[in-house]
Design an enzyme around this catalytic site. Structure first.
Site, PDB file in Angstrom:
ATOM      1  N   HIS A 102       0.921  -1.090   0.068  1.00 30.63           N
ATOM      2  CA  HIS A 102      -0.009   0.092  -0.160  1.00 30.63           C
ATOM      3  C   HIS A 102       0.961   1.330   0.050  1.00 30.63           C
ATOM      4  CE1 HIS A 102      -2.503  -3.064   2.109  1.00 30.63           C
ATOM      5  NE2 HIS A 102      -3.754  -2.274   1.527  1.00 30.63           N
ATOM      6  N   ASP A 105       2.230   2.140   3.307  1.00 30.07           N
ATOM      7  CA  ASP A 105       3.206   1.071   3.891  1.00 30.07           C
ATOM      8  C   ASP A 105       4.641   1.502   3.774  1.00 30.07           C
ATOM      9  OD1 ASP A 105       0.803  -0.698   4.643  1.00 30.07           O
ATOM     10  OD2 ASP A 105       1.192  -1.874   2.567  1.00 30.07           O
TER      11      ASP A 105
END
EC number: 5.3.1.5
Length: 438
Positions: A102, A105
């Site tokens: 993501h 992330d």
């Protein structure tokens, strides 16, 4: 990072059944040819960034247990770079061909969307540099549209069009970074695209908003020349009470309604399947039957718990039936096996990450080889062909081909001597047959 994180320093390799206690593959021989392709090219393993590198080990009753060094500090970008160093070392040690992430992330959110995008692009530069000298490639990227409080009422389905707009900006950045890094797919998971109560929810409006949002993503994918599919990930609930991407059947209906079947496929997860009251096998088989199968998030849930435990996949019989379904229809194209799985809260040694992935990769390889053997022997396909052989005959083809009316069929059924008899489904025989392979 200057300090060594993992005890292991040599990439895990295939050692066979006589492997010792050190991390080694007992079943996953990446260069073994199966149906004309290397096992690595069939399975297309990917390590996920979020559970492996971002999760601190917390739960609703307690805080972090892992104490990762990149989780603490005053310079968020320095922490992100340190995390990337460990990530690519993990990819090297596991010798995996792919990873997934993501946006948040990889890079910290900033004080504005512009700052967040700048952070993401800076880390994408770092990823690009690391990938230039590494084996690993990007299976897919995605944007986190569910953690920040702005998305508590959804992103695409939010009652505020400004939040819809913010989410569009976030997805554009993540999609463009995915494209730049050579990603093979782009994922949309609607964790907050659902409702807590119908008392404050306009279902038609929210579904129309979601359909428009996905259409915008598809339009932009074509505009920038991204050739991979958009993947939607079904899940029935958690964090919302009810999510609009409930299961494969629901997603298919949504994609058909908004004319998205050409560009959007499904990323299916085992734990999400059982939360929806289905087996993993069912969801994959249905996606294949409907022509919307794309990729897998391979993990396992606990059948006794009602939430997403995201454990590493270790159930060989379950996986074998799933892989038989996939292999029988040609195998993966752009998709793969993403380990959307997290080590347990008490697994605090860094090398637990390695052991978890190695064990699950071996389970998948063992299951895949069993699936290939079943397919080669016609163990399940031959009985299936026999069960439906009447539909391959002249009358069956005529019915399905539109050459018989309801009256035609009724007249035949009323004719003299027409008395079709049932035949055994042979379920117990087939179940015991599968056990011979796994």
């Amino acid at each position: 990072m200057s300090a060594k994180f993992f005890e292991e320093s040599t990439p895990v390799a295939f050692a066979g059944q006589d492997a010792g206690p050190a991390p080694a593959f007992r079943w996953y021989d990446k260069d073994r040819l199966v149906h004309g392709r290397r096992l690595e090219d069939h399975l297309r393993f990917a390590v996920c960034y979020w559970h492996s590198l971002c999760w601190p080990g917390g739960d609703p009753f307690g805080g972090e247990t892992f104490l990762r060094p990149w989780h603490h500090g005053t310079d968020a970008m320095a922490q992100a770079r340190a995390k990337a160093d460990v990530a690519f070392e993990l990819f090297r040690l596991l010798d995996v061909p792919f990873f997934t992430f993501h946006d948040v992330d990889a890079a910290p959110e900033g004080a504005s969307l512009a700052e967040s995008v700048a952070n993401l692009n800076a880390i994408a530069d770092l990823f690009e540099a690391k990938m230039a000298s590494a084996k690993v490639r990007l299976l897919w990227g995605t944007a986190n549209l569910f953690t920040h409080r702005r998305y508590m009422a959804g992103a695409a389905t939010n009652p505020d069009p400004d939040i819809f707009t913010y989410a569009a900006g976030q997805v554009r950045a993540a999609l463009e970074v995915t494209h730049r890094l050579g990603g093979q797919n782009y994922v949309l998971w609607g964790g907050r695209e659902g409702y807590e109560t119908l008392l404050n929810t306009d279902l038609k409006r929210e579904l129309d908003q979601l359909g428009r949002f996905v259409s915008l993503v598809v339009e932009h994918k074509h505009k920038i020349g991204f050739n991979g599919p958009i993947l939607i990930e079904p899940k029935p609930k958690e964090p919302t009470k009810h999510q609009y991407d409930f299961d494969v059947a629901t997603c298919y209906g949504f994609l058909a309604r908004y004319d998205l079947l050409k560009d959007v496929k499904l990323n299916i997860e085992q734990n999400h399947a059982i939360l929806a009251g289905h087996s993993f096998h069912h969801e994959v088989a249905l996606a294949e039957a409907l022509g919307v199968f794309g990729s897998l998030d391979v993990n396992r849930g606990d059948d006794l718990l009602g939430w997403d435990t995201d454990q590493f996949a270790m159930n060989v019989p379950e996986l074998a039936l799933v892989f038989h379904e996939i292999l029988n229809r040609g195998g993966f194209t752009s998709g793969g096996l993403n380990f959307d799985a997290k080590i347990r809260r008490q697994s605090i040694d860094p090398d637990d990450l390695i052991h978890a992935h190695v064990g699950s990769m071996d389970a998948c390889a063992r299951a895949f080889l069993a699936a290939a053997d079943m397919l080669d022997a016609g163990a399940l396909t031959a009985p299936l062909d026999k069960r439906y052989e009447g539909w391959a005959g002249p009358e069956g083809r005529a019915i399905l081909g539109g050459q018989r009316s309801l009256a035609d069929l009724a007249d035949r059924a009323l004719g003299p001597g027409f008395d079709p008899q049932p035949r055994s489904g042979r379920q117990e025989y087939l179940e015991s047959l599968v056990n011979r392979y796994v």
